[in-house]
Design a protein around this motif. Sequence first.
Motif, PDB file in Angstrom:
ATOM      1  N   LYS A   1       0.869  -1.179   0.000  1.00  0.00           N
ATOM      2  CA  LYS A   1       0.000   0.000   0.000  1.00  0.00           C
ATOM      3  C   LYS A   1       0.904   1.226   0.000  1.00  0.00           C
ATOM      4  CE  LYS A   1      -4.021   1.952   2.407  1.00  0.00           C
ATOM      5  NZ  LYS A   1      -4.913   1.814   3.575  1.00  0.00           N
ATOM      6  N   VAL A   2       0.634   2.171  -0.909  1.00  0.00           N
ATOM      7  CA  VAL A   2       1.457   3.383  -0.981  1.00  0.00           C
ATOM      8  C   VAL A   2       0.600   4.637  -0.880  1.00  0.00           C
ATOM      9  CG1 VAL A   2       3.315   2.335  -2.373  1.00  0.00           C
ATOM     10  CG2 VAL A   2       1.405   3.504  -3.524  1.00  0.00           C
ATOM     11  N   PHE A   3       1.233   5.697  -0.369  1.00  0.00           N
ATOM     12  CA  PHE A   3       0.661   7.047  -0.399  1.00  0.00           C
ATOM     13  C   PHE A   3       1.318   7.772  -1.561  1.00  0.00           C
ATOM     14  CE2 PHE A   3       1.410  11.530   0.565  1.00  0.00           C
ATOM     15  CZ  PHE A   3       0.131  11.991   0.805  1.00  0.00           C
ATOM     16  N   ALA A   4       0.512   8.343  -2.456  1.00  0.00           N
ATOM     17  CA  ALA A   4       1.050   9.049  -3.630  1.00  0.00           C
ATOM     18  C   ALA A   4       0.655  10.515  -3.538  1.00  0.00           C
ATOM     19  CB  ALA A   4       0.516   8.424  -4.916  1.00  0.00           C
ATOM     20  N   PRO A   5       1.641  11.423  -3.374  1.00  0.00           N
ATOM     21  CA  PRO A   5       1.328  12.811  -3.036  1.00  0.00           C
ATOM     22  C   PRO A   5       0.831  13.659  -4.195  1.00  0.00           C
ATOM     23  CG  PRO A   5       3.686  12.574  -3.316  1.00  0.00           C
ATOM     24  CD  PRO A   5       3.099  11.187  -3.457  1.00  0.00           C
ATOM     25  N   GLY A   6       0.008  14.617  -3.849  1.00  0.00           N
ATOM     26  CA  GLY A   6      -0.284  15.703  -4.774  1.00  0.00           C
ATOM     27  C   GLY A   6       0.979  16.543  -4.957  1.00  0.00           C
ATOM     28  N   THR A   7       1.024  17.307  -6.038  1.00  0.00           N
ATOM     29  CA  THR A   7       2.214  18.104  -6.360  1.00  0.00           C
ATOM     30  C   THR A   7       1.805  19.455  -6.942  1.00  0.00           C
ATOM     31  OG1 THR A   7       2.241  16.849  -8.438  1.00  0.00           O
ATOM     32  CG2 THR A   7       3.863  16.220  -6.784  1.00  0.00           C
ATOM     33  N   VAL A   8       2.683  20.418  -6.751  1.00  0.00           N
ATOM     34  CA  VAL A   8       2.489  21.745  -7.337  1.00  0.00           C
ATOM     35  C   VAL A   8       3.536  21.921  -8.425  1.00  0.00           C
ATOM     36  CG1 VAL A   8       2.672  24.236  -6.906  1.00  0.00           C
ATOM     37  CG2 VAL A   8       1.536  22.759  -5.224  1.00  0.00           C
ATOM     38  N   ALA A   9       3.094  22.050  -9.661  1.00  0.00           N
ATOM     39  CA  ALA A   9       4.040  22.310 -10.751  1.00  0.00           C
ATOM     40  C   ALA A   9       4.110  23.809 -11.009  1.00  0.00           C
ATOM     41  CB  ALA A   9       3.607  21.579 -12.010  1.00  0.00           C
ATOM     42  N   ASN A  10       5.227  24.213 -11.606  1.00  0.00           N
ATOM     43  CA  ASN A  10       5.497  25.606 -12.016  1.00  0.00           C
ATOM     44  C   ASN A  10       6.061  26.456 -10.879  1.00  0.00           C
ATOM     45  OD1 ASN A  10       4.677  24.866 -14.536  1.00  0.00           O
ATOM     46  ND2 ASN A  10       2.659  25.778 -14.385  1.00  0.00           N
TER      47      ASN A  10
ATOM     48  N   VAL B   1       4.099   3.118 -10.244  1.00  0.00           N
ATOM     49  CA  VAL B   1       5.439   2.619 -10.594  1.00  0.00           C
ATOM     50  C   VAL B   1       6.303   2.388  -9.359  1.00  0.00           C
ATOM     51  CG1 VAL B   1       5.452   3.505 -12.974  1.00  0.00           C
ATOM     52  CG2 VAL B   1       6.379   4.940 -11.138  1.00  0.00           C
ATOM     53  N   VAL B   2       6.140   3.226  -8.329  1.00  0.00           N
ATOM     54  CA  VAL B   2       6.906   2.997  -7.098  1.00  0.00           C
ATOM     55  C   VAL B   2       6.449   1.685  -6.455  1.00  0.00           C
ATOM     56  CG1 VAL B   2       7.395   3.832  -4.753  1.00  0.00           C
ATOM     57  CG2 VAL B   2       7.440   5.435  -6.672  1.00  0.00           C
ATOM     58  N   ALA B   3       5.131   1.441  -6.425  1.00  0.00           N
ATOM     59  CA  ALA B   3       4.605   0.221  -5.807  1.00  0.00           C
ATOM     60  C   ALA B   3       5.088  -1.025  -6.561  1.00  0.00           C
ATOM     61  CB  ALA B   3       3.074   0.278  -5.792  1.00  0.00           C
ATOM     62  N   VAL B   4       4.982  -1.001  -7.883  1.00  0.00           N
ATOM     63  CA  VAL B   4       5.389  -2.162  -8.683  1.00  0.00           C
ATOM     64  C   VAL B   4       6.893  -2.402  -8.546  1.00  0.00           C
ATOM     65  CG1 VAL B   4       5.682  -2.949 -11.079  1.00  0.00           C
ATOM     66  CG2 VAL B   4       3.451  -2.093 -10.296  1.00  0.00           C
ATOM     67  N   ASN B   5       7.665  -1.314  -8.537  1.00  0.00           N
ATOM     68  CA  ASN B   5       9.115  -1.431  -8.390  1.00  0.00           C
ATOM     69  C   ASN B   5       9.477  -2.104  -7.057  1.00  0.00           C
ATOM     70  OD1 ASN B   5      11.780  -0.791  -9.481  1.00  0.00           O
ATOM     71  ND2 ASN B   5      11.972   0.711  -7.816  1.00  0.00           N
ATOM     72  N   GLN B   6       8.763  -1.739  -6.000  1.00  0.00           N
ATOM     73  CA  GLN B   6       8.976  -2.379  -4.691  1.00  0.00           C
ATOM     74  C   GLN B   6       8.661  -3.869  -4.771  1.00  0.00           C
ATOM     75  OE1 GLN B   6       9.831  -1.315  -1.497  1.00  0.00           O
ATOM     76  NE2 GLN B   6      10.344   0.765  -2.125  1.00  0.00           N
ATOM     77  N   LEU B   7       7.533  -4.198  -5.395  1.00  0.00           N
ATOM     78  CA  LEU B   7       7.097  -5.601  -5.461  1.00  0.00           C
ATOM     79  C   LEU B   7       8.066  -6.450  -6.289  1.00  0.00           C
ATOM     80  CD1 LEU B   7       3.228  -5.121  -5.907  1.00  0.00           C
ATOM     81  CD2 LEU B   7       4.413  -5.984  -3.869  1.00  0.00           C
ATOM     82  N   LEU B   8       8.798  -5.784  -7.194  1.00  0.00           N
ATOM     83  CA  LEU B   8       9.762  -6.511  -8.035  1.00  0.00           C
ATOM     84  C   LEU B   8      11.159  -6.531  -7.405  1.00  0.00           C
ATOM     85  CD1 LEU B   8       8.759  -5.155 -11.579  1.00  0.00           C
ATOM     86  CD2 LEU B   8       8.270  -7.437 -10.650  1.00  0.00           C
ATOM     87  N   GLY B   9      11.319  -5.954  -6.211  1.00  0.00           N
ATOM     88  CA  GLY B   9      12.632  -5.951  -5.555  1.00  0.00           C
ATOM     89  C   GLY B   9      13.498  -4.767  -5.941  1.00  0.00           C
ATOM     90  N   GLU B  10      12.862  -3.675  -6.330  1.00  0.00           N
ATOM     91  CA  GLU B  10      13.551  -2.420  -6.688  1.00  0.00           C
ATOM     92  C   GLU B  10      14.611  -2.557  -7.778  1.00  0.00           C
ATOM     93  OE1 GLU B  10      13.827   0.732  -3.638  1.00  0.00           O
ATOM     94  OE2 GLU B  10      13.865  -0.922  -2.206  1.00  0.00           O
TER      95      GLU B  10
ATOM     96  N   THR C   1       9.164  15.633   1.563  1.00  0.00           N
ATOM     97  CA  THR C   1      10.512  15.443   1.025  1.00  0.00           C
ATOM     98  C   THR C   1      10.805  13.995   0.626  1.00  0.00           C
ATOM     99  OG1 THR C   1      11.346  15.230   3.277  1.00  0.00           O
ATOM    100  CG2 THR C   1      11.529  17.399   2.252  1.00  0.00           C
ATOM    101  N   GLU C   2       9.833  13.095   0.846  1.00  0.00           N
ATOM    102  CA  GLU C   2      10.074  11.675   0.533  1.00  0.00           C
ATOM    103  C   GLU C   2       9.466  11.226  -0.793  1.00  0.00           C
ATOM    104  OE1 GLU C   2       9.395   9.017   4.183  1.00  0.00           O
ATOM    105  OE2 GLU C   2       8.458  10.934   4.705  1.00  0.00           O
ATOM    106  N   GLY C   3       8.458  11.941  -1.277  1.00  0.00           N
ATOM    107  CA  GLY C   3       7.731  11.470  -2.450  1.00  0.00           C
ATOM    108  C   GLY C   3       6.805  10.335  -2.066  1.00  0.00           C
ATOM    109  N   VAL C   4       6.516   9.461  -3.034  1.00  0.00           N
ATOM    110  CA  VAL C   4       5.610   8.325  -2.772  1.00  0.00           C
ATOM    111  C   VAL C   4       6.143   7.511  -1.590  1.00  0.00           C
ATOM    112  CG1 VAL C   4       4.636   6.190  -3.709  1.00  0.00           C
ATOM    113  CG2 VAL C   4       4.942   8.185  -5.210  1.00  0.00           C
ATOM    114  N   LYS C   5       5.252   7.198  -0.628  1.00  0.00           N
ATOM    115  CA  LYS C   5       5.659   6.491   0.594  1.00  0.00           C
ATOM    116  C   LYS C   5       4.962   5.147   0.693  1.00  0.00           C
ATOM    117  CE  LYS C   5       5.049  10.292   3.041  1.00  0.00           C
ATOM    118  NZ  LYS C   5       4.942  11.360   4.045  1.00  0.00           N
ATOM    119  N   VAL C   6       5.691   4.117   1.094  1.00  0.00           N
ATOM    120  CA  VAL C   6       5.075   2.821   1.390  1.00  0.00           C
ATOM    121  C   VAL C   6       4.437   2.925   2.769  1.00  0.00           C
ATOM    122  CG1 VAL C   6       5.482   0.348   1.728  1.00  0.00           C
ATOM    123  CG2 VAL C   6       6.794   1.619  -0.004  1.00  0.00           C
ATOM    124  N   ILE C   7       3.129   2.647   2.840  1.00  0.00           N
ATOM    125  CA  ILE C   7       2.445   2.798   4.132  1.00  0.00           C
ATOM    126  C   ILE C   7       1.818   1.485   4.606  1.00  0.00           C
ATOM    127  CG2 ILE C   7       1.994   5.283   3.965  1.00  0.00           C
ATOM    128  CD1 ILE C   7      -0.830   4.612   2.957  1.00  0.00           C
ATOM    129  N   GLY C   8       2.058   0.413   3.861  1.00  0.00           N
ATOM    130  CA  GLY C   8       1.497  -0.857   4.347  1.00  0.00           C
ATOM    131  C   GLY C   8       1.813  -1.987   3.393  1.00  0.00           C
TER     132      GLY C   8
END
Lengths: 308, 308
Positions: free
Chosen positions: A5-14, A105-114, A301-308
Amino acid sequence: MDSIKVFAPGTVANVACGFDVIGLALNAPGDEMIVKRSDTPGIRISAIHGADLPLDPAKNVAGVAIQALLQKYEATKVGFDVEIFKNIHPGSGIGSSAASSAGAVVAVNQLLGEPFTRKQLVRFAMEGERLASGAAHADNVAPAILGGFTLVRSYRPLDITTIHTPKDLWVTVIHPQIEVKTSDAREILKQKILMTDAIKQWGNVAALVAGLYQENYDLISRSLEDVIVEPIRSILIPAFHELKLKCKEAGALGGGISGSGPSVFMLSQGEENARKVAATMNDVYAPLGVDYKIYVSQINTEGVKVIG
Amino acid sequence: MDSIKVFAPGTVANVACGFDVIGLALNAPGDEMIVKRSDTPGIRISAIHGADLPLDPAKNVAGVAIQALLQKYEATKVGFDVEIFKNIHPGSGIGSSAASSAGAVVAVNQLLGEPFTRKQLVRFAMEGERLASGAAHADNVAPAILGGFTLVRSYRPLDITTIHTPKDLWVTVIHPQIEVKTSDAREILKQKILMTDAIKQWGNVAALVAGLYQENYDLISRSLEDVIVEPIRSILIPAFHELKLKCKEAGALGGGISGSGPSVFMLSQGEENARKVAATMNDVYAPLGVDYKIYVSQINTEGVKVIG
């Protein structure tokens, strides 16, 4: 590990003067995603809660981003089931599609062993952005994946760097629930601009980056000025100038349009100021008869976070 | 203290993508100045060695800069005798007039017991620049006085900050002894530029500042690109493109036109690379039949220095 389970943050561009090059990540709002690895090949979006978005993985930004990753990974006999909990409203201008692509992509990368670095993942998430807007831009997916402030120096070759984030920097975002199409917001911009304006803008961009490294909040404040895009795009956002003026009076360092709008962000030093700015945004918008949501968060400052 | 000797450094304005906003100070070439305090009011330029410049203090940039300082200081019964040893060729594009203005105000400030900060002195030296070029610009006097890399974010209000200088950064400068008038160099620039070019430029400027703070020489190298001014002004400089290409092949991080030319600067990591670049500049220019001088120096992080 078969499920994540991941948290995927909102972002401000520009970020005001940093049009098309600077972005930052939020702690709120953000989406959550549960991704399960399976032996059945293919990508399946099992459910999307909180928004009406396509479940077909070829038409969903998360599906497209995962597909781009798998093409490089060259795995067979591996599949993924994705469930998305949307808290970032599509079309809000705070990176809704980017969050889904980045989280996936962060979640899948984790599941594949980074197998990939976070920086390498940006390219896959950009394919989600290509589906969402027609352009594979990185100004939301880069901060969503890498966290903090990011700078996209160039696309050919892709050159992304993280900029230092001062500890006490907070963001207040208001999302007026009106529709501003990214394509419209881009079309009204001018193709040619005055050299004198461009020099002002790059002086401000350089000063913003210097201010972030120096943790010099006054310099950050002085440099949060966009003389090129904001004067044009702000006409699409109700009460923009009053909002900005009052937020600065309330203690905001400065701010501007988030992405191509309609959301507006303000940076502040410290949580107390950021909450005063939120109260001011509420005061300005309450009488307008437009639905809106307000978010207060430190820079993520972490970006997408694994939360579970 | 009644007499002081200072070293006043040459400077590189613009620094590729940082047109009109970024400058840096050199250890060579530089002028020397002897300034004596006297009880006879008035400013007297007693001698100028190495260049044919006016001794009349109202027509000499050092005289005008000192006069601007004294107007703020409001002293009576104090005068100064100035002797200037020019090593920076007027019209070279490495801040000849700025060095005289900067050296003069730092020396006088010392003799008066430092009533002004170095940052405050910039404004006085800018009056020298107004005399020299008609515009009171700060992109040479700021690095000459403050040292290192400086950023002029805005003029109204005047907003100058120093940017971190990586320890191992060296500069090689070639001065082809041809005449390029600043006014001509400015006139050929376009008043309007493409938005897409402007975005590239401010992406590079932001990356240059980030690279300097990160001491990331690769990022500095990638960001030393000027897509707006160099393509136009470089036509005024003999063999510019060959020079740049060969210097980069010899190990330079990158570079461009110094100020409005005709000098060309290249940044390198380490003295050895900077000297290889100097040898390459010599190889390119030797057959051309143009007189030239080449200088190698580390970035000067102190600005004007008291040397006696």
